[in-house]
Scaffold this motif. Structure first.
Motif, PDB file in Angstrom:
ATOM      1  N   LEU A 187      -3.602   6.817  -7.491  1.00 26.02           N
ATOM      2  CA  LEU A 187      -4.983   6.904  -7.981  1.00 26.02           C
ATOM      3  C   LEU A 187      -5.593   5.550  -8.328  1.00 26.02           C
ATOM      4  CD1 LEU A 187      -5.061  10.026 -10.338  1.00 26.02           C
ATOM      5  CD2 LEU A 187      -6.387   9.675  -8.260  1.00 26.02           C
ATOM      6  N   ASP A 188      -4.836   4.693  -8.970  1.00 30.91           N
ATOM      7  CA  ASP A 188      -5.369   3.437  -9.484  1.00 30.91           C
ATOM      8  C   ASP A 188      -5.072   2.228  -8.617  1.00 30.91           C
ATOM      9  OD1 ASP A 188      -6.404   4.784 -11.704  1.00 30.91           O
ATOM     10  OD2 ASP A 188      -4.479   4.660 -12.744  1.00 30.91           O
ATOM     11  N   LEU A 189      -4.487   2.434  -7.454  1.00 29.25           N
ATOM     12  CA  LEU A 189      -4.192   1.303  -6.579  1.00 29.25           C
ATOM     13  C   LEU A 189      -5.457   0.885  -5.830  1.00 29.25           C
ATOM     14  CD1 LEU A 189      -0.762   2.448  -5.087  1.00 29.25           C
ATOM     15  CD2 LEU A 189      -1.170   0.879  -6.976  1.00 29.25           C
ATOM     16  N   PRO A 190      -5.778  -0.408  -5.833  1.00 31.99           N
ATOM     17  CA  PRO A 190      -7.000  -0.842  -5.148  1.00 31.99           C
ATOM     18  C   PRO A 190      -6.878  -0.706  -3.630  1.00 31.99           C
ATOM     19  CG  PRO A 190      -5.745  -2.733  -5.915  1.00 31.99           C
ATOM     20  CD  PRO A 190      -5.039  -1.507  -6.432  1.00 31.99           C
ATOM     21  N   GLU A 191      -7.944  -0.211  -3.022  1.00 31.23           N
ATOM     22  CA  GLU A 191      -8.044  -0.077  -1.563  1.00 31.23           C
ATOM     23  C   GLU A 191      -6.833   0.620  -0.948  1.00 31.23           C
ATOM     24  OE1 GLU A 191      -9.435  -3.513   0.510  1.00 31.23           O
ATOM     25  OE2 GLU A 191     -10.389  -4.287  -1.296  1.00 31.23           O
ATOM     26  N   TYR A 192      -6.329   1.609  -1.611  1.00 29.05           N
ATOM     27  CA  TYR A 192      -5.195   2.363  -1.112  1.00 29.05           C
ATOM     28  C   TYR A 192      -5.690   3.382  -0.095  1.00 29.05           C
ATOM     29  CZ  TYR A 192      -0.591   4.530  -1.255  1.00 29.05           C
ATOM     30  OH  TYR A 192       0.645   5.010  -0.920  1.00 29.05           O
ATOM     31  N   GLN A 193      -5.050   3.420   1.068  1.00 31.10           N
ATOM     32  CA  GLN A 193      -5.442   4.357   2.114  1.00 31.10           C
ATOM     33  C   GLN A 193      -5.150   5.789   1.666  1.00 31.10           C
ATOM     34  OE1 GLN A 193      -6.992   3.679   5.091  1.00 31.10           O
ATOM     35  NE2 GLN A 193      -7.215   1.683   4.137  1.00 31.10           N
TER      36      GLN A 193
END
Length: 163
Positions: free
Chosen positions: A89-95
């Motif tokens: 949820l909080d990972l930046p630019e996660y596919q």
């Protein structure tokens, strides 16, 4: 005896089909330890609603509930989504991930039990087409992070024998 079996079709489930889903899931959930008994209102609220509750938070971009039908009877169900599980949820630019929240196949020994492999394959094929359309490259299944429904208590129907 009919010399052929009726065709197996897979299509998205609608709210109006909650009674058919209850007939499929009710007996399975009643026999599953630590899971709550289902009624039609629970099926509508926790499975078929646009934003059903989950054990762990998820963010769905698209959510799809698929039913497998044969001869007018619901014989299988897959709850699939594309989005982010609680671990991403909080990972930046996660596919976005493909998520499988819930899968129910015909019980072995039931009149439709011999269909489990065919039903599972048809549901997963439809889910794969859905994920390809949404740009998903990785699928995560049967983990609490994928948004288990609360009635399942993390122990509801899962594949018993992958073989």
């Amino acid at each position: 005896m009919i010399p052929f079996a009726p065709a197996l079709t897979v299509q998205p489930l609608q709210m109006a089909q909650s009674a058919a889903l209850l007939r499929l899931l009710g007996p399975q959930m009643a026999a599953t330890p630590y899971s709550l008994p289902l009624d039609e209102e629970t099926v509508r609220r926790e499975i078929l609603a646009d934003a059903p509750p989950t054990v762990c938070p998820v963010r769905w971009q698209r959510h799809l509930r698929l039913g497998a039908w044969r001869g007018g009877a619901l014989v299988g169900f897959l709850d699939a989504a594309a989005g982010h599980d609680s671990e991403s949820l909080d990972l930046p630019e996660y596919q976005p991930l493909g998520l499988i929240r819930f899968l129910a196949l015909p019980e072995p020994g039931a009149a439709t039990g011999e269909l489990a492999g065919e039903v599972g394959a048809a549901l997963l094929e439809a889910a794969q087409r859905f994920w390809e359309q949404t740009g998903v490259g990785f699928v995560k299944t049967f983990q609490l992070s994928t948004g288990y429904p609360p009635f399942q208590a993390g122990a509801g129907p899962l594949p018993r024998a992958w073989g």
